[in-house]
Scaffold this motif. Sequence first.
Motif, PDB file in Angstrom:
ATOM      1  N   ASP A  34      -4.570   8.399  -1.543  1.00  0.00           N
ATOM      2  CA  ASP A  34      -5.917   7.723  -1.567  1.00  0.00           C
ATOM      3  C   ASP A  34      -6.589   7.219  -0.004  1.00  0.00           C
ATOM      4  N   ARG A  35      -8.330   7.157  -0.606  1.00  0.00           N
ATOM      5  CA  ARG A  35      -8.435   6.276   1.085  1.00  0.00           C
ATOM      6  C   ARG A  35      -9.688   5.206   0.958  1.00  0.00           C
ATOM      7  N   ILE A  36      -9.334   4.533   2.205  1.00  0.00           N
ATOM      8  CA  ILE A  36     -10.120   3.183   2.170  1.00  0.00           C
ATOM      9  C   ILE A  36     -10.523   3.949   3.375  1.00  0.00           C
TER      10      ILE A  36
ATOM     11  N   GLY B 201     -17.722  -0.384   3.219  1.00  0.00           N
ATOM     12  CA  GLY B 201     -15.767   0.663   2.825  1.00  0.00           C
ATOM     13  C   GLY B 201     -16.084   1.437   1.758  1.00  0.00           C
ATOM     14  N   LEU B 202     -15.888   1.905   1.269  1.00  0.00           N
ATOM     15  CA  LEU B 202     -14.932   2.069   0.526  1.00  0.00           C
ATOM     16  C   LEU B 202     -13.665   2.564  -0.439  1.00  0.00           C
ATOM     17  N   TYR B 203     -13.311   2.769  -1.549  1.00  0.00           N
ATOM     18  CA  TYR B 203     -11.495   2.724  -1.897  1.00  0.00           C
ATOM     19  C   TYR B 203     -11.989   4.121  -2.833  1.00  0.00           C
ATOM     20  N   ASP B 204     -11.530   4.976  -1.997  1.00  0.00           N
ATOM     21  CA  ASP B 204     -11.781   6.052  -2.604  1.00  0.00           C
ATOM     22  C   ASP B 204     -10.252   7.014  -2.954  1.00  0.00           C
ATOM     23  N   GLY B 205      -9.584   6.110  -4.225  1.00  0.00           N
ATOM     24  CA  GLY B 205      -8.865   7.055  -5.339  1.00  0.00           C
ATOM     25  C   GLY B 205      -7.817   6.192  -6.565  1.00  0.00           C
TER      26      GLY B 205
ATOM     27  N   HIS C  68     -11.476  -6.266   0.985  1.00  0.00           N
ATOM     28  CA  HIS C  68     -12.441  -6.288   0.142  1.00  0.00           C
ATOM     29  C   HIS C  68     -11.473  -4.424  -0.689  1.00  0.00           C
ATOM     30  N   GLU C  69     -11.402  -3.510   0.545  1.00  0.00           N
ATOM     31  CA  GLU C  69     -11.275  -2.284  -0.540  1.00  0.00           C
ATOM     32  C   GLU C  69      -9.834  -2.277  -0.467  1.00  0.00           C
ATOM     33  N   ILE C  70      -8.783  -3.039   0.489  1.00  0.00           N
ATOM     34  CA  ILE C  70      -7.503  -2.582  -0.244  1.00  0.00           C
ATOM     35  C   ILE C  70      -7.396  -3.531  -1.198  1.00  0.00           C
ATOM     36  N   ALA C  71      -8.218  -4.889  -1.889  1.00  0.00           N
ATOM     37  CA  ALA C  71      -8.103  -5.492  -2.945  1.00  0.00           C
ATOM     38  C   ALA C  71      -8.204  -4.520  -4.061  1.00  0.00           C
ATOM     39  N   HIS C  72      -9.243  -3.327  -4.376  1.00  0.00           N
ATOM     40  CA  HIS C  72      -9.742  -2.736  -4.949  1.00  0.00           C
ATOM     41  C   HIS C  72      -8.522  -2.114  -5.129  1.00  0.00           C
ATOM     42  N   PHE C  73      -7.699  -1.620  -4.509  1.00  0.00           N
ATOM     43  CA  PHE C  73      -6.431  -0.589  -4.546  1.00  0.00           C
ATOM     44  C   PHE C  73      -5.606  -1.256  -5.557  1.00  0.00           C
ATOM     45  N   TYR C  74      -5.541  -2.807  -5.170  1.00  0.00           N
ATOM     46  CA  TYR C  74      -4.472  -3.465  -6.190  1.00  0.00           C
ATOM     47  C   TYR C  74      -4.738  -3.719  -7.476  1.00  0.00           C
ATOM     48  N   GLY C  75      -6.298  -3.040  -7.677  1.00  0.00           N
ATOM     49  CA  GLY C  75      -7.124  -3.450  -9.221  1.00  0.00           C
ATOM     50  C   GLY C  75      -7.747  -4.494  -9.085  1.00  0.00           C
TER      51      GLY C  75
ATOM     52  N   LEU D 266       1.090  -1.523  -0.032  1.00  0.00           N
ATOM     53  CA  LEU D 266      -0.246  -0.171  -0.107  1.00  0.00           C
ATOM     54  C   LEU D 266       0.992   1.321  -0.038  1.00  0.00           C
ATOM     55  N   GLU D 267       0.739   1.778  -0.556  1.00  0.00           N
ATOM     56  CA  GLU D 267       1.283   2.938  -1.078  1.00  0.00           C
ATOM     57  C   GLU D 267       0.833   4.330  -0.807  1.00  0.00           C
ATOM     58  N   ASN D 268       0.481   5.491  -0.612  1.00  0.00           N
ATOM     59  CA  ASN D 268       0.381   6.830  -0.484  1.00  0.00           C
ATOM     60  C   ASN D 268      -1.714   6.220  -0.241  1.00  0.00           C
ATOM     61  N   VAL D 269      -1.983   5.438   0.941  1.00  0.00           N
ATOM     62  CA  VAL D 269      -3.321   5.342   1.094  1.00  0.00           C
ATOM     63  C   VAL D 269      -3.350   5.233   2.902  1.00  0.00           C
ATOM     64  N   VAL D 270      -4.863   5.631   2.983  1.00  0.00           N
ATOM     65  CA  VAL D 270      -5.290   6.541   4.732  1.00  0.00           C
ATOM     66  C   VAL D 270      -5.877   5.558   5.058  1.00  0.00           C
TER      67      VAL D 270
END
Length: 115
Positions: free
Chosen positions: A67-69, A47-51, A96-103, A27-31
């Motif tokens: 980006d925000r989780i 939850g929501l992945y915003d980024g 689930h939301e971290i998975a969205h970070f990874y695409g 995780l890079e540049n995620v809060v």
Amino acid sequence: MQMDPEGFEALVTAELDRLPDDMVDGLENVVFVVEDRPEDGSLDLLGLYDGWALTERDRYGIGELPDRIIIYREPHLAACETADELRDEVHTTLVHEIAHFYGIDDERLHELGWA
């Protein structure tokens, strides 16, 4: 179920600490943020992945805001009856939301059993 904001935030932090290192080390540049409810006031969204997903970071520039989780407290409390159930649901939401970070999209998450 009832839990004050501080207790819920502590639970989210504890569940985040329990995730495998290889999941969170990338995780890079995620809060991570805890909010009471989504902007629309509903209790449907946990939850929501915003980024920008990692797979779309070619458009991502230096100096971008993180980006925000976002993990929503009240929807989790409404969906769960016990502390164990709440802990499991927060864990699933984080994955689930971290998975969205990874695409990884919702369809693939359903296939994997995380949605």
